[in-house]
Scaffold this motif. Structure first.
Motif, mmCIF file in Angstrom:
data_model
loop_
_atom_site.group_PDB
_atom_site.id
_atom_site.type_symbol
_atom_site.label_atom_id
_atom_site.label_comp_id
_atom_site.label_asym_id
_atom_site.label_seq_id
_atom_site.Cartn_x
_atom_site.Cartn_y
_atom_site.Cartn_z
ATOM 1 N N GLY A 102 -4.567 4.089 -3.029
ATOM 2 C CA GLY A 102 -3.930 3.465 -1.874
ATOM 3 C C GLY A 102 -4.897 2.632 -1.057
ATOM 4 O O GLY A 102 -4.589 1.495 -0.673
ATOM 5 N N LYS A 116 -7.660 -3.020 7.862
ATOM 6 C CA LYS A 116 -6.529 -2.856 8.785
ATOM 7 C C LYS A 116 -5.719 -1.574 8.600
ATOM 8 O O LYS A 116 -4.967 -1.199 9.481
ATOM 9 C CB LYS A 116 -5.591 -4.068 8.716
ATOM 10 N N LEU A 163 -3.894 -11.661 -0.293
ATOM 11 C CA LEU A 163 -2.941 -12.387 0.565
ATOM 12 C C LEU A 163 -3.663 -13.360 1.501
ATOM 13 O O LEU A 163 -3.201 -14.471 1.732
ATOM 14 C CB LEU A 163 -2.101 -11.392 1.374
ATOM 15 N N CYS A 164 -4.809 -12.937 2.031
ATOM 16 C CA CYS A 164 -5.568 -13.821 2.923
ATOM 17 C C CYS A 164 -5.995 -15.081 2.176
ATOM 18 O O CYS A 164 -5.908 -16.182 2.710
ATOM 19 C CB CYS A 164 -6.803 -13.105 3.472
ATOM 20 N N THR A 174 -5.726 -0.476 -2.873
ATOM 21 C CA THR A 174 -4.604 -1.410 -2.795
ATOM 22 C C THR A 174 -4.568 -2.107 -1.442
ATOM 23 O O THR A 174 -4.334 -3.309 -1.353
ATOM 24 C CB THR A 174 -3.269 -0.661 -3.009
ATOM 25 N N ALA A 175 -4.813 -1.331 -0.367
ATOM 26 C CA ALA A 175 -4.782 -1.904 0.978
ATOM 27 C C ALA A 175 -5.808 -3.026 1.089
ATOM 28 O O ALA A 175 -5.505 -4.122 1.560
ATOM 29 C CB ALA A 175 -5.070 -0.819 2.019
ATOM 30 N N LEU A 189 -9.290 -8.538 8.802
ATOM 31 C CA LEU A 189 -8.106 -7.820 8.316
ATOM 32 C C LEU A 189 -8.460 -6.759 7.259
ATOM 33 O O LEU A 189 -7.682 -5.840 7.015
ATOM 34 C CB LEU A 189 -7.087 -8.801 7.716
ATOM 35 N N THR A 193 0.761 3.813 -3.133
ATOM 36 C CA THR A 193 0.322 5.188 -2.867
ATOM 37 C C THR A 193 1.408 6.181 -3.270
ATOM 38 O O THR A 193 1.146 7.161 -3.981
ATOM 39 C CB THR A 193 -0.033 5.378 -1.374
ATOM 40 N N THR A 205 0.835 -1.207 0.000
ATOM 41 C CA THR A 205 0.000 0.000 0.000
ATOM 42 C C THR A 205 0.868 1.255 0.000
ATOM 43 O O THR A 205 0.616 2.208 -0.725
ATOM 44 C CB THR A 205 -0.924 0.014 1.232
ATOM 45 N N SER A 218 -4.949 -5.987 -1.641
ATOM 46 C CA SER A 218 -3.799 -6.826 -1.304
ATOM 47 C C SER A 218 -4.102 -7.677 -0.071
ATOM 48 O O SER A 218 -3.662 -8.826 0.022
ATOM 49 C CB SER A 218 -2.559 -5.959 -1.067
ATOM 50 N N THR A 219 -4.885 -7.130 0.867
ATOM 51 C CA THR A 219 -5.237 -7.909 2.055
ATOM 52 C C THR A 219 -6.096 -9.106 1.668
ATOM 53 O O THR A 219 -5.824 -10.240 2.080
ATOM 54 C CB THR A 219 -6.006 -7.027 3.064
#
Lengths: 122, 225
Positions: free
Chosen positions: B101, B129, B112-113, B104-105, B126, A103, A99, B108-109
């Protein structure tokens, strides 16, 4: 004398934020509302920056200790995380790093594009 | 002894002393890995374990320390005010950066999970997070996550940002303060922001703006994802 007044104002804004938070039908964090209130008060000069300077700098410099109890509380979830702590950590750390990178990349790219456009028009 | 430590004074004293040791070590070593909060956490836990003191006893004082979180985060408004002209000029990168962003957070979480085969309840815990605790809990429980796991995930994300951002800045060769601040705030909320403030006024303020913007954006995104 170093007055208690600015601290009172901050706590008061926190209280107002707490009330607003329960009235607004949309989940916005109390902390974000309180931050906006402080910003608005400074911007409108209702509350001059010089008055907040000392208390504000002191609190900001030590902000991270406020997270300590919440992190210590993690110990009580040890059972819940016993079997998955490694993937749990890897997911949280890796995703945070990704992230961060995405960003930073996006912002840099946007700034560069804006520069180019600005450069052409001038 | 039990009667003595049963006062909030115990938890407050222990917290402040451990945190000051952490700050002292950080100042001596100047290494971002020697994060004062992490050192304080380790010291407090070791102390509680060594003397067999319950978390409840500690939290009587801990609650008082936590109380200051709201007025202290409110001060970030001061940080934002100090560099407001810069922020006004950069509204577009802020909006684009925080949106991409936050996406993406979350993305990607989730990815990955799935890769690690974590259960749905853990995955949803998660999910939020990267945003501040109160809001993360709200989003996670709404989605069938477990609040306490969310608190842990938020803390890990925050500590990661606080400890690793100086390295990431070097590795990614980032020079632009706006990009650095926004990256820290979006990926690691208020905890990362404490680190951004140490880097500089501009980084700190951008990080504060990003943590607010991405909290709101994440709430909106969670309604559609």
């Amino acid at each position: 004398m170093h007055s208690l007044f600015p601290f009172g104002v901050l706590v008061g804004f926190g209280f107002i934020a707490h009330i607003l938070c329960s009235v607004i039908p949309f989940p916005i964090p109390e902390a974000v509302i309180a931050m906006l209130l402080v910003f608005a008060a400074l911007q409108t000069k209702i509350f001059p920056e010089e008055k907040l300077q000392r208390t504000g700098s002191f609190l900001l410099a030590n902000l991270s200790i406020c997270f300590l109890p919440a992190i210590v509380q993690l110990m009580s979830y040890a059972d819940l995380l016993k079997d998955i702590w490694l993937p749990f950590l890897v997911v949280c750390i890796l995703s945070t790093v990704v992230t961060f990178a995405v960003t930073a990349g996006t912002v840099s790219l946007t700034l560069r594009l804006m520069d180019k456009k600005g450069g052409k028009s001038s | 002894m039990t009667a003595w430590i049963d006062s909030p004074l115990f938890g407050v004293t222990l917290s402040i002393l451990c945190f000051c040791v952490g700050q002292w070590i950080f100042q001596k070593t100047k290494s971002p890995l020697a994060n004062p909060l992490v050192i304080a956490f380790i010291l407090v836990v070791l102390f509680l374990q060594a003397f067999d003191i319950s978390l409840e006893t500690y939290q009587k004082g801990g609650d008082i320390i936590s109380f200051f979180l709201l007025p202290a985060t409110a001060c970030l408004g001061l940080q934002v005010y100090r560099v407001w002209p810069l922020i006004k000029k950069a509204w577009l990168p802020i909006l684009v950066g925080c949106t991409v962003g936050s996406l993406t957070a979350i993305g990607s979480t989730l990815l990955l999970c799935r890769m690690f085969g974590l259960t749905e309840a853990i995955t949803q815990s998660l999910f939020p997070k990267s945003v501040t605790t109160a809001i993360a809990i709200e989003i996670a429980t709404e989605r069938g996550g477990i609040a306490s796991i969310t608190v842990g995930a938020v803390a890990v994300a925050g500590i990661t940002g606080a400890m690793l951002s100086p390295f990431l800045v070097n590795v990614l060769k980032l020079k632009n303060k706006t990009a650095i601040g926004l990256a820290i705030g979006t990926s690691s909320h208020a905890l990362g922001t404490t680190r951004a403030m140490e880097m500089g006024k501009e980084e700190g303020a951008m990080s504060a703006v990003a943590l607010s913007a991405s909290a709101v954006i994440t709430v909106i995104l969670s309604m559609f994802l």
